[in-house]
Design an enzyme around this catalytic site. Structure first.
Site, PDB file in Angstrom:
ATOM      1  N   ASN A 383       0.837  -1.206   0.000  1.00  0.00           N
ATOM      2  CA  ASN A 383       0.000   0.000   0.000  1.00  0.00           C
ATOM      3  C   ASN A 383       0.865   1.247   0.000  1.00  0.00           C
ATOM      4  OD1 ASN A 383      -2.044   1.877   0.263  1.00  0.00           O
ATOM      5  ND2 ASN A 383      -3.155   0.716   1.802  1.00  0.00           N
ATOM      6  N   ASP A 384       1.497   1.536   1.115  1.00  0.00           N
ATOM      7  CA  ASP A 384       2.256   2.776   1.248  1.00  0.00           C
ATOM      8  C   ASP A 384       3.463   2.831   0.311  1.00  0.00           C
ATOM      9  OD1 ASP A 384       0.509   3.521   3.331  1.00  0.00           O
ATOM     10  OD2 ASP A 384       1.673   2.321   4.743  1.00  0.00           O
ATOM     11  N   VAL A 385       4.048   1.676  -0.025  1.00  0.00           N
ATOM     12  CA  VAL A 385       5.275   1.668  -0.835  1.00  0.00           C
ATOM     13  C   VAL A 385       5.003   1.907  -2.314  1.00  0.00           C
ATOM     14  CG1 VAL A 385       6.486   0.179   0.783  1.00  0.00           C
ATOM     15  CG2 VAL A 385       5.229  -0.853  -1.120  1.00  0.00           C
TER      16      VAL A 385
END
Length: 460
Positions: A383-385
């Site tokens: 998600n964040d990456v």
């Protein structure tokens, strides 16, 4: 040949094996060999220590070996690959606890004989104490027994500052006059307390950094313990582990665009609240059958794994899908972000377990220049990456963090159970891009359904 000469000679051999073991652990191809070399080095060191003539009672040592061996084997066989991050945190804590107990025993028996001894003893107790409880909190967060989000309270910074001040003051008093046993115990207690409040403000997204920092701390405390008990091997090995942890921490910090100073003092994990807007966004979904048609015609696919793949235990299904894609004439690569998952190298370990060839694994810097020519990027639980907001949204807690440029692929498939946020607690704007399609459901079941579609197509 006297016992001291034999012991030191074996220690030198063990140190060489540890150095080469760490060197080989730097690559997935040689990691197994590195692990075996390090294990051999430890075995030789233990044998040399046991035969040096200074052992008081073998009975308790053998009892400890039996208990430790039993639980070690039990953990090795029972722990799933998805539990590796919390197990690593727990093992760091156990290593630090062993060092603290050795230091405590040495102080209780012999006291502190000189200034160097009192300094290293103080460092061992402080760093070891905070590593023990810090590792326990990290284990709790990683295993979800403690909420993964930052735990904050009013006046927390002042409380931590007072703790640091008290530890620093008492450390000076103890170093100047190490005969005060009560100060020793208070220092240990405050250090254990500080370890708790050092890690609880840190969110789950920063756990890979926490793991590498704790790794460094455990090495440092082993090194200082070596000075306390005058053991050359502990000094060498502790230095190697401590330096390795610091280097890994710097790499993790660079990957997350964080300062190493902030990491070492636990001042990260703070989330900046994003100002909400009234803009309505809608993510587009796609079913497995339509996704298969796109993949069937794709000439290049990049798989980007995250912790969601670990939770779903989808790595074996992913390997099967990649083999079917290759048989269909597709070039398949795996893009690994340095902080994907919950510990450094987490995704590499899972993919290696599934026997995915090492030459298909690409680091972020190697894969990003190729992304514009990729037909399909498959994001599994990450998600964040892959969140493009890190490039432009200054209100985002991940602003400035280098990401895998999945959004630049011609098509993007995101496998997720829901639209829930990642560890950083922010929305991923990639989900609303025109070239992105969501495939909702369990990642393993989705991949298996795609595999079934490919097999059915081949039969016809």
């Amino acid at each position: 040949m006297n016992n001291a000469f034999f012991t030191n000679f074996v220690y030198i051999i063990s140190s060489i094996l540890f150095a080469f073991g760490l060197r080989f652990l730097g690559s997935p191809v040689t990691a197994r060999r590195g692990n075996m070399l390090s294990a051999l080095g430890m075995f030789l060191a233990v044998i040399a220590t046991l035969v040096n003539g200074d052992i008081i009672n073998f009975k308790w040592i053998l009892i400890g070996v039996a208990i430790g061996g039993f639980f070690g084997a039990l953990v090795a066989f029972k722990a799933a690959m998805t539990q590796m991050p919390e197990m690593i945190a727990l093992l760091h804590g156990c290593g630090a606890l062993a060092s603290v107990l050795v230091d405590w025993t040495a102080y209780d028996v012999n006291g502190a004989s000189n200034l160097t001894n009192s300094i290293t003893l103080c460092l061992s107790i402080v760093i070891g104490g905070l590593t023990v409880t810090g590792s326990a909190i990290a284990w709790g967060k990683l295993s979800e027994r403690i909420p993964g989000k930052p735990i904050l309270f009013t006046g927390q910074k002042w409380f931590n500052s007072l703790l640091i001040g008290a530890i620093g003051t008492l450390s000076i008093i103890f170093i100047l006059n190490p005969s005060h046993y009560a100060i020793f115990l208070i220092l240990l207690g405050l250090s254990l307390l500080f370890g708790i409040f050092l890690v609880i403000p840190i969110g789950g997204a920063d756990m890979p950094v926490v793991i590498s920092v704790l790794n460094s701390y455990s090495g440092i405390v082993a090194c200082t313990t070596g000075f306390v008990i005058h053991n050359t091997l502990l000094i060498v090995v502790g230095s190697l582990v401590g330096a390795n942890g610091i280097i890994l921490s710097i790499i993790m910090c660079k990957a997350m665009n964080r300062s190493i100073v902030n990491v070492l003092f636990g001042a990260f994990g703070n989330v900046v609240k994003k100002i909400s807007t009234d803009e309505k966004k809608e993510a587009k979904s796609i079913n497995v059958e339509d996704a298969f048609l796109v993949l069937e015609n794709a000439k290049s696919v990049v798989v980007i794994p995250g912790y969601g793949m670990a939770v779903a235990q989808a790595q074996h299904a992913v390997r099967e899908l990649s083999e079917l894609l290759e048989k269909n004439g597709c070039d398949v690569k795996f893009a690994i972000h340095p902080v994907a998952g919950r510990m450094p190298g987490h995704m590499n370990v899972l993919l290696a377990e599934a026997n995915i060839p090492y030459d298909q694994l690409f680091e972020m810097d190697a894969i990003n220049p190729l992304m514009e020519n990729v037909d399909v990027a498959i994001i599994i639980g990450a998600n964040d990456v892959v969140n493009p907001s890190s490039r432009h949204d200054k209100s985002s807690p991940i602003y400035g963090m280098p990401i895998i440029n999945a959004d630049k692929a011609k098509s993007v498939f995101v496998l997720k159970r829901s639209m829930a946020t990642g560890f950083a607690g922010i929305e991923n704007e990639l989900f609303y891009y025109d070239n992105c399609r969501m495939i909702f459901g369990d990642a393993k079941q989705t991949i298996q359904a795609l595999v079934a579609e490919f097999k059915q197509a081949q039969q016809h």
